[in-house]
Design a protein around this motif. Structure first.
Motif, mmCIF file in Angstrom:
data_model
loop_
_atom_site.group_PDB
_atom_site.id
_atom_site.type_symbol
_atom_site.label_atom_id
_atom_site.label_comp_id
_atom_site.label_asym_id
_atom_site.label_seq_id
_atom_site.Cartn_x
_atom_site.Cartn_y
_atom_site.Cartn_z
ATOM 1 N N GLY A 561 18.064 23.542 91.323
ATOM 2 C CA GLY A 561 17.367 22.258 91.226
ATOM 3 C C GLY A 561 15.992 22.179 91.832
ATOM 4 O O GLY A 561 15.356 21.123 91.788
ATOM 5 N N ILE A 562 15.479 23.268 92.435
ATOM 6 C CA ILE A 562 14.170 23.189 93.087
ATOM 7 C C ILE A 562 13.304 24.394 92.722
ATOM 8 O O ILE A 562 13.796 25.419 92.257
ATOM 9 C CB ILE A 562 14.300 23.111 94.623
ATOM 10 N N GLU A 563 12.028 24.206 92.941
ATOM 11 C CA GLU A 563 11.048 25.269 92.742
ATOM 12 C C GLU A 563 10.351 25.484 94.077
ATOM 13 O O GLU A 563 9.544 24.667 94.516
ATOM 14 C CB GLU A 563 10.056 24.856 91.658
ATOM 15 N N CYS A 564 10.714 26.571 94.743
ATOM 16 C CA CYS A 564 10.240 26.828 96.108
ATOM 17 C C CYS A 564 9.071 27.809 96.069
ATOM 18 O O CYS A 564 9.046 28.725 95.231
ATOM 19 C CB CYS A 564 11.387 27.404 96.931
ATOM 20 N N SER A 621 18.723 21.978 99.187
ATOM 21 C CA SER A 621 17.704 21.740 98.157
ATOM 22 C C SER A 621 16.992 20.422 98.412
ATOM 23 O O SER A 621 15.761 20.336 98.360
ATOM 24 C CB SER A 621 18.350 21.734 96.769
ATOM 25 N N VAL A 622 17.773 19.371 98.709
ATOM 26 C CA VAL A 622 17.190 18.047 98.986
ATOM 27 C C VAL A 622 16.339 18.102 100.252
ATOM 28 O O VAL A 622 15.249 17.525 100.315
ATOM 29 C CB VAL A 622 18.309 16.996 99.118
ATOM 30 N N ALA A 623 16.838 18.807 101.290
ATOM 31 C CA ALA A 623 16.101 18.883 102.558
ATOM 32 C C ALA A 623 14.739 19.547 102.367
ATOM 33 O O ALA A 623 13.732 19.114 102.948
ATOM 34 C CB ALA A 623 16.918 19.647 103.588
ATOM 35 N N LEU A 624 14.670 20.616 101.568
ATOM 36 C CA LEU A 624 13.387 21.286 101.298
ATOM 37 C C LEU A 624 12.430 20.357 100.557
ATOM 38 O O LEU A 624 11.222 20.319 100.844
ATOM 39 C CB LEU A 624 13.627 22.556 100.492
ATOM 40 N N VAL A 625 12.960 19.592 99.596
ATOM 41 C CA VAL A 625 12.109 18.651 98.848
ATOM 42 C C VAL A 625 11.634 17.542 99.774
ATOM 43 O O VAL A 625 10.455 17.161 99.753
ATOM 44 C CB VAL A 625 12.891 18.076 97.644
ATOM 45 N N LYS A 631 9.525 21.622 95.210
ATOM 46 C CA LYS A 631 9.423 20.596 94.176
ATOM 47 C C LYS A 631 10.687 20.622 93.325
ATOM 48 O O LYS A 631 11.372 21.650 93.231
ATOM 49 C CB LYS A 631 8.203 20.848 93.299
ATOM 50 N N VAL A 632 10.978 19.483 92.728
ATOM 51 C CA VAL A 632 12.159 19.396 91.875
ATOM 52 C C VAL A 632 11.895 20.162 90.577
ATOM 53 O O VAL A 632 10.843 20.010 89.941
ATOM 54 C CB VAL A 632 12.505 17.927 91.572
ATOM 55 N N HIS A 633 12.848 20.994 90.195
ATOM 56 C CA HIS A 633 12.743 21.774 88.960
ATOM 57 C C HIS A 633 13.443 21.014 87.826
ATOM 58 O O HIS A 633 14.413 20.285 88.068
ATOM 59 C CB HIS A 633 13.392 23.145 89.169
ATOM 60 N N PHE A 634 12.960 21.190 86.622
ATOM 61 C CA PHE A 634 13.506 20.410 85.492
ATOM 62 C C PHE A 634 14.992 20.677 85.276
ATOM 63 O O PHE A 634 15.714 19.845 84.726
ATOM 64 C CB PHE A 634 12.721 20.704 84.211
ATOM 65 N N THR A 635 15.481 21.849 85.722
ATOM 66 C CA THR A 635 16.900 22.161 85.535
ATOM 67 C C THR A 635 17.809 21.248 86.352
ATOM 68 O O THR A 635 19.023 21.218 86.134
ATOM 69 C CB THR A 635 17.185 23.618 85.931
ATOM 70 N N ALA A 636 17.232 20.493 87.286
ATOM 71 C CA ALA A 636 18.040 19.594 88.121
ATOM 72 C C ALA A 636 18.490 18.361 87.361
ATOM 73 O O ALA A 636 19.373 17.634 87.818
ATOM 74 C CB ALA A 636 17.253 19.178 89.366
ATOM 75 N N LEU A 645 17.353 14.045 94.473
ATOM 76 C CA LEU A 645 16.174 14.918 94.533
ATOM 77 C C LEU A 645 14.910 14.161 94.145
ATOM 78 O O LEU A 645 13.856 14.318 94.775
ATOM 79 C CB LEU A 645 16.377 16.119 93.609
ATOM 80 N N GLN A 646 15.005 13.319 93.105
ATOM 81 C CA GLN A 646 13.846 12.537 92.670
ATOM 82 C C GLN A 646 13.364 11.605 93.779
ATOM 83 O O GLN A 646 12.165 11.500 94.050
ATOM 84 C CB GLN A 646 14.195 11.732 91.419
#
Length: 897
Positions: A561-564, A621-625, A631-636, A645-646
């Motif tokens: 779900g994220i793009e790190c 994932s949420v904590a990093l965002v 950033k949130v990746h479209f696969t999420a 996440l949004q």
């Protein structure tokens, strides 16, 4: 013990002998003493004085070694009693004496008096009057009153039958323990470390004495336990060369103990050497020698010292700090460190090895700390036992290495510890170590948590061993004796490395990058739902290596779900993306070597698993965002965590830091244009309200899927009735899905949220939304046929749209009571209006009247309207506003505009 006796003297008496003074150091026999002067800058001079005109029995003499013609000679009658009479009367006392005759061989004969002048007790007269010496009558001059008085005293002793003139015998048999006892160790053990009365007969050096044990008259050589003084080295020619301070140390012991009455605790007898502690009313000579810098502690005999090894260490430490005598050139291992660098509190971030940890200081700096004086488990036959086709992994392949690491990890990770630096081990270069690899500088310290020395705990469990040092090596743990004692206990109890049982084997499958193996594991991990794992390594902010305990495998895990930001690759010219290091550090601090839960969703082509990682309720994932490190990746979008996440990304954008530092919002006009084009969509669906929370959130079930839930529950309960679960067979862990027995006696699907104890397990009923605290005996394993894959959790959380709940507890409780009466366990119509931070915000209508439940609360004055800025919601809000009762003083009632 050889003793000269007075005899015929062929020499002229010295005219008018001068009166001299001294202190009695030793009584050689009934007619010979050694007198010393006052010490000035070192051991004082000493001389032997023989008593004039009297003769006492000779003490026993042992045959000279390597001279077969010499023989042992026993004590002459009353010789020992005469020596004891003088010893008790004179030892350590000040005397005055006159030297009347000095022979050509240098022997001195004279009169000795107790005290500072001749008015004191005449020692020769006292001996004769007690019948312990005879008068030499040859050559008596009639004009010598002293000789005449001695003769009179002897006649009186004879008539009174004193001493040697009595009818009883006066002989003693003194036995040398070395020659008279076949097994000295058994003799020492038979005393059970109880104090034995003794007389110190000889001082070889500061820490070795000869003692006469009473009442059996055994002569033993005793080495003081726990210490060693400088000694006298014997050269090839027989001459003795003293080490620095050897003579001073010997005099220190002699002046306090020689021929004194003492008690000795015989503590051990390794290799025929008797170790003991001498007890004297004026103090413990062992501790005094250390405190005055005449001795150093020795590890090999410290273990048997019964009076408390910490006292010896403290005494030695005092001498070191004052730099006295043998410590005059001493430099402390941490002398160049400030106090704040010697002792500090830090947070443990990583366990590097079984003897090393990484800590985070208050300054934010990271520091590697090695545990002082211990050695982690080693593979003694590594090359012999290692399978050449298998990659050697020390953590799993070295016996007890994994257990040692796990002990430290569970005890220390994320905890604050007290660090006391013991020494800094200098870096070694390859040239110094030869074939052994070079080591960087090491900070070695004692680490404690809750008063427990971690190194000592490791050693006591047999998960590490103590390093043995040279005697002059001061770079060691400040609690080295406790470590040695802990190791001795572990050896005695056969723990860990000292166990004679088979060593534990850890067969851990590393399927990182093994695509075929990963494919085999994937369905199993997907079906498992949330699985327990330990984060072994962090490659980047979103790429980790996990150890799965139940599956005993290592996997590479990618956060979904994220793009790190990506780090630099090991290729020429590779550069890291901005904030990649910060993201890696953030993930390390949060999860490295922690116990986590993972949900595996899929796998990539390289055999890496993709999913969600949770630690103590936090989605990584949420904590990093949230922290602007991803950033949130479209696969999420297809995930249940998408809305969360949004929301997190929106908050991060507003802060404009890190990844969003240069973010520019779209122009207001453009947003307005889009907003105007968007219309509110009213798409009501039938739901069943099952639970209402204290915060005015509520849970519903979709009426459409109600039949599926009923069928599942009927089937599940029928199976339970046929095969009831074994009470207590289920061990709950946070995140586990299970069956829970509700107050009505029926079983429902639930998720474990928290485990306080077996008697207090917090569960959430996933199909109804209510929570309960149960005993683990009311929980059971959820069969796969009834898992969330068979039917997703039916309870969905919502909040009321357009309303603002009062912060006042009483007002909020009134609103909740009203709602519970109206809609709980009833069917309503629901429409999603907009998303929220934790759940969607909706409007809810009564099925029959189509009246809005939230609007009714506003009209009743139980809640207020929440003003929204979205254009497409304004028409709806206008309907609500007429019921808003807020005035300028509404803040007083817990509301805000």
């Amino acid at each position: 013990m050889a003793t000269p006796v007075s005899g015929s003297v062929q020499s002229n008496p010295a005219p008018a002998p001068a009166l001299q003074r001294g202190i009695v150091k030793m009584v050689l026999s009934g007619c010979a003493i050694i007198v010393r002067g006052q010490p000035r800058g070192g051991p004082p001079p000493e001389r032997q004085i023989n008593l004039s005109n009297v003769r006492a029995g000779a003490l026993a003499r042992r045959a000279i070694q390597n001279q077969p013609e010499t023989k042992d000679t026993p004590d002459e009658p009353w010789a020992f009693q005469a020596r004891e009479f003088l010893r008790k009367k004179m030892i350590g006392k000040e005397v005055c004496f006159t030297v009347e005759i000095k022979t050509q061989q240098g022997r001195e004969y004279g009169m000795v008096y107790l005290g500072k002048d001749t008015s004191g007790e005449n020692i020769a007269e006292s001996l004769v009057s007690e019948g312990l010496a005879t008068v030499r009558r040859e050559g008596i001059r009639g004009n010598n009153p002293d000789q005449a008085r001695l003769c009179d005293l002897e006649d009186q002793a004879k008539s009174s039958k004193k001493g040697m003139w009595s009818e009883g015998g006066g002989s003693h048999t003194i036995r040398d323990l070395k020659y008279s006892i076949e097994n000295p160790r058994n003799f020492v053990d038979s005393l059970h470390q109880k104090p034995v009365n003794a007389i110190i007969e000889h001082v070889r050096d500061g820490s070795v004495v000869r003692a006469l044990l009473l009442p059996d008259y055994y002569l033993v050589t005793v080495m003081l336990s726990g210490i060693k003084c400088p000694t006298f080295k014997r050269e090839a020619d027989g001459a003795e060369t003293p080490e620095p301070f050897a003579a001073e140390a010997k005099f220190f012991t002699e002046s306090r103990l020689l021929q004194r009455d003492v008690q000795i605790i015989l503590e051990s007898c390794p290799n025929q050497i008797i170790l003991g502690t001498i007890l004297h009313p004026n103090g413990n000579i062992t501790e005094l020698l250390l405190k005055d810098g005449f001795a150093r502690c020795v590890d090999w005999s410290m273990a048997v010292y019964t009076q408390g090894a910490e006292k010896l260490r403290a005494a030695e430490r005092s001498a070191k700090e004052r730099k006295v005598r043998i410590w005059k050139d001493y430099v402390a291992p941490t002398a160049n460190l400030d106090q704040k660098d010697r002792q500090f509190v830090a947070k443990v971030m990583q366990v590097v090895n079984a003897d090393a940890i990484v800590v985070k200081l208050n300054s934010g700096e990271y520091k590697t700390i090695h545990l002082s004086s211990i050695r982690p488990p080693r593979n003694e036959g590594e090359e012999k036992n290692k399978d050449k086709d298998k990659r050697f992994r020390p953590l799993y392949d070295i016996p007890y290495m994994f257990e040692a690491r796990e002990f430290l990890r569970k005890k220390l990770i994320g905890k604050k510890v007290n660090v006391t630096v013991d020494y800094i081990r200098a870096a070694t270069t390859a040239a110094e170590t030869g074939p052994v690899p070079a080591f960087p500088e090491r900070t070695c310290a004692t680490v404690t948590i809750g008063g427990i020395n971690i190194a000592e705990a490791l050693v006591s469990k047999g998960l590490a061993t103590c390093i043995r040092y040279r005697q002059d090596d001061d770079q060691r743990s400040s609690h080295y004796d406790e470590l040695l004692a802990a190791e001795a206990r572990a050896i005695k109890n056969g723990k860990g490395l000292h166990s004679k049982k088979e060593v534990p084997i850890h067969r851990v499958a590393d399927i990182s990058g093994e695509t075929q193996k990963a494919k085999q594991f994937l369905p199993f991990l997907q079906r498992a739902g949330r699985s327990e794992a330990v984060v072994e390594y962090v490659f980047s902010g979103s790429r980790l290596k996990l150890y799965m305990p139940k599956e005993t495998c290592l996997i590479t895990f990618l956060l979904a779900g994220i793009e790190c930001p990506r780090g630099s690759r090991n290729i020429p010219g590779g550069t890291a993306e901005p904030f990649s290091e910060e993201a890696t550090l953030f993930t390390k601090e949060l999860v490295l070597q922690r116990e986590v839960e993972v949900e595996v969703e899929s796998m990539d082509k390289a055999g890496n698993f993709i999913g969600w990682l949770h630690i103590e309720g936090v989605n990584l994932s949420v904590a990093l965002v949230e922290n602007s490190l991803s950033k949130v990746h479209f696969t999420a979008e297809r995930s249940s965590y998408y809305k969360t996440l949004q929301s997190a990304e929106e908050v991060a954008r507003q802060r404009k830091d890190k990844l969003w530092a240069n973010y520019e919002e779209k122009p207001t006009e453009e947003v307005a244009q889009v907003s105007e084009e968007k219309e509110r969509v009213a798409n009501y669906r039938a739901v069943y309200v099952t639970e209402i929370t204290d915060g005015l959130h509520f849970y519903t079930q979709d009426v459409e899927t109600g039949a599926q839930l009923e069928n599942l529950m009927e089937t599940m309960r029928a199976e339970i009735a046929a095969q009831p679960p074994v009470e207590g067979s289920f061990t709950p862990h946070r995140g586990d899905y299970c069956m829970a027995k509700f107050a009505d006696g029926e079983w429902y699907r639930a998720r474990v949220e928290k485990v306080e104890s077996p008697a207090k397990v917090h569960v959430f009923y996933i199909d109804y939304g209510n929570r309960e605290v149960l005993s683990s005996v009311r929980l059971a394993t959820l069969p796969p046929a009834f898992s969330t894959r068979a039917l997703p959790a039916q309870a969905t959380e919502y909040a009321f749209a357009f309303i603002q709940v009062s912060q006042d507890e009483d007002a909020r409780a009134d609103a909740v009571d009203c709602i519970v009466k109206d809609i709980q366990n009833t069917q309503c119509l629901l429409n999603v209006e907009y998303s929220g931070a934790s759940c969607p915000h909706v409007t809810l209508q009564f099925t029959d009247s189509k009246d809005d439940v939230g609007l009714g609360l506003v009209k009743e004055g139980l809640v207020m309207v929440d003003v929204r800025k979205e254009k497409h919601l304004q028409k709806m809000l206008n309907i609500w506003r007429y019921g808003d009762f807020r005035a300028d003083d509404a803040d007083e009632f817990g509301y805000r505009r």
